[in-house]
Scaffold this motif. Sequence first.
Motif, PDB file in Angstrom:
ATOM      1  N   PRO A  56      -4.428   1.717  -2.152  1.00 48.14           N
ATOM      2  CA  PRO A  56      -3.601   2.570  -3.970  1.00 48.14           C
ATOM      3  C   PRO A  56      -4.397   3.015  -4.331  1.00 48.14           C
ATOM      4  O   PRO A  56      -4.008   3.774  -5.109  1.00 48.14           O
ATOM      5  CB  PRO A  56      -3.168   1.122  -4.849  1.00 48.14           C
ATOM      6  CG  PRO A  56      -3.253  -0.217  -3.366  1.00 48.14           C
ATOM      7  CD  PRO A  56      -3.836   0.107  -2.572  1.00 48.14           C
ATOM      8  N   GLU A  57      -5.651   3.004  -4.616  1.00 51.37           N
ATOM      9  CA  GLU A  57      -6.174   3.799  -5.605  1.00 51.37           C
ATOM     10  C   GLU A  57      -6.765   4.770  -4.834  1.00 51.37           C
ATOM     11  O   GLU A  57      -7.401   6.075  -5.413  1.00 51.37           O
ATOM     12  CB  GLU A  57      -8.082   3.458  -5.995  1.00 51.37           C
ATOM     13  CG  GLU A  57      -8.217   2.446  -5.123  1.00 51.37           C
ATOM     14  CD  GLU A  57      -8.495   0.903  -4.234  1.00 51.37           C
ATOM     15  OE1 GLU A  57      -6.892   0.727  -4.756  1.00 51.37           O
ATOM     16  OE2 GLU A  57      -9.084   0.299  -4.204  1.00 51.37           O
ATOM     17  N   GLY A  94      -3.030   0.305   4.312  1.00 54.62           N
ATOM     18  CA  GLY A  94      -3.572  -0.174   5.341  1.00 54.62           C
ATOM     19  C   GLY A  94      -3.039   0.856   6.008  1.00 54.62           C
ATOM     20  O   GLY A  94      -3.299   0.971   7.359  1.00 54.62           O
ATOM     21  N   GLY A  95      -2.157   2.528   5.286  1.00 58.24           N
ATOM     22  CA  GLY A  95      -1.706   2.856   6.507  1.00 58.24           C
ATOM     23  C   GLY A  95      -2.925   3.914   6.643  1.00 58.24           C
ATOM     24  O   GLY A  95      -4.020   3.915   5.736  1.00 58.24           O
ATOM     25  N   VAL A 144       0.174   5.889  -2.510  1.00 57.24           N
ATOM     26  CA  VAL A 144      -0.077   4.705  -0.871  1.00 57.24           C
ATOM     27  C   VAL A 144       0.772   3.430  -1.582  1.00 57.24           C
ATOM     28  O   VAL A 144       0.393   3.459  -3.193  1.00 57.24           O
ATOM     29  CB  VAL A 144      -1.422   4.564  -1.584  1.00 57.24           C
ATOM     30  CG1 VAL A 144      -1.557   3.318  -0.408  1.00 57.24           C
ATOM     31  CG2 VAL A 144      -2.477   6.014  -0.273  1.00 57.24           C
ATOM     32  N   SER A 145       1.423   2.815  -1.502  1.00 57.04           N
ATOM     33  CA  SER A 145       2.498   2.303  -2.203  1.00 57.04           C
ATOM     34  C   SER A 145       3.003   1.663  -1.135  1.00 57.04           C
ATOM     35  O   SER A 145       3.551   2.099  -0.799  1.00 57.04           O
ATOM     36  CB  SER A 145       3.965   2.937  -3.064  1.00 57.04           C
ATOM     37  OG  SER A 145       3.961   1.465  -4.179  1.00 57.04           O
ATOM     38  N   SER A 146       3.465   0.137  -1.240  1.00 61.62           N
ATOM     39  CA  SER A 146       4.945  -0.767  -0.447  1.00 61.62           C
ATOM     40  C   SER A 146       5.804  -0.418  -1.079  1.00 61.62           C
ATOM     41  O   SER A 146       6.845  -1.181  -0.790  1.00 61.62           O
ATOM     42  CB  SER A 146       3.950  -1.970  -0.512  1.00 61.62           C
ATOM     43  OG  SER A 146       3.546  -2.186  -1.654  1.00 61.62           O
TER      44      SER A 146
END
Length: 121
Positions: free
Chosen positions: A88-89, A15-16, A119-121
């Motif tokens: 993430p993709e 989302g960032g 891209v990861s939390s």
Amino acid sequence: QVQLVESGGGLVQPGGSLRLSCAASGFTFEYYAIGWFRQTPGKEREGVSCMGHNEPNPYYADSVKGRFFISRDLNKNTVYLQMNSLKPEDAGVYYCATCFRGDHGVGYDSWGQGTQVTVSS
């Protein structure tokens, strides 16, 4: 010769946003279309975007349309890729490259060393 240096990659939460930069040198900037492709281990290279000088309708891959935006600064010989609503993709190594558009999509010629996007939390 064509030199392209990418920067701006990093780790971002889903989302960032991130903005990638590509500093170009060694050629006449406005004569070339420049874009981005990405590479992830185990996946085929994916063309992300391509934009010519004063191009009114840049190319975007369907997977990034409405989220990624490419722009060019002639004064700085720099191309940017604004990436919003990252998923993430979207993760991978992003390469800036001279590009061309044809009947079968977009192709890329010379590219830089790449910048990693995670891209990861």
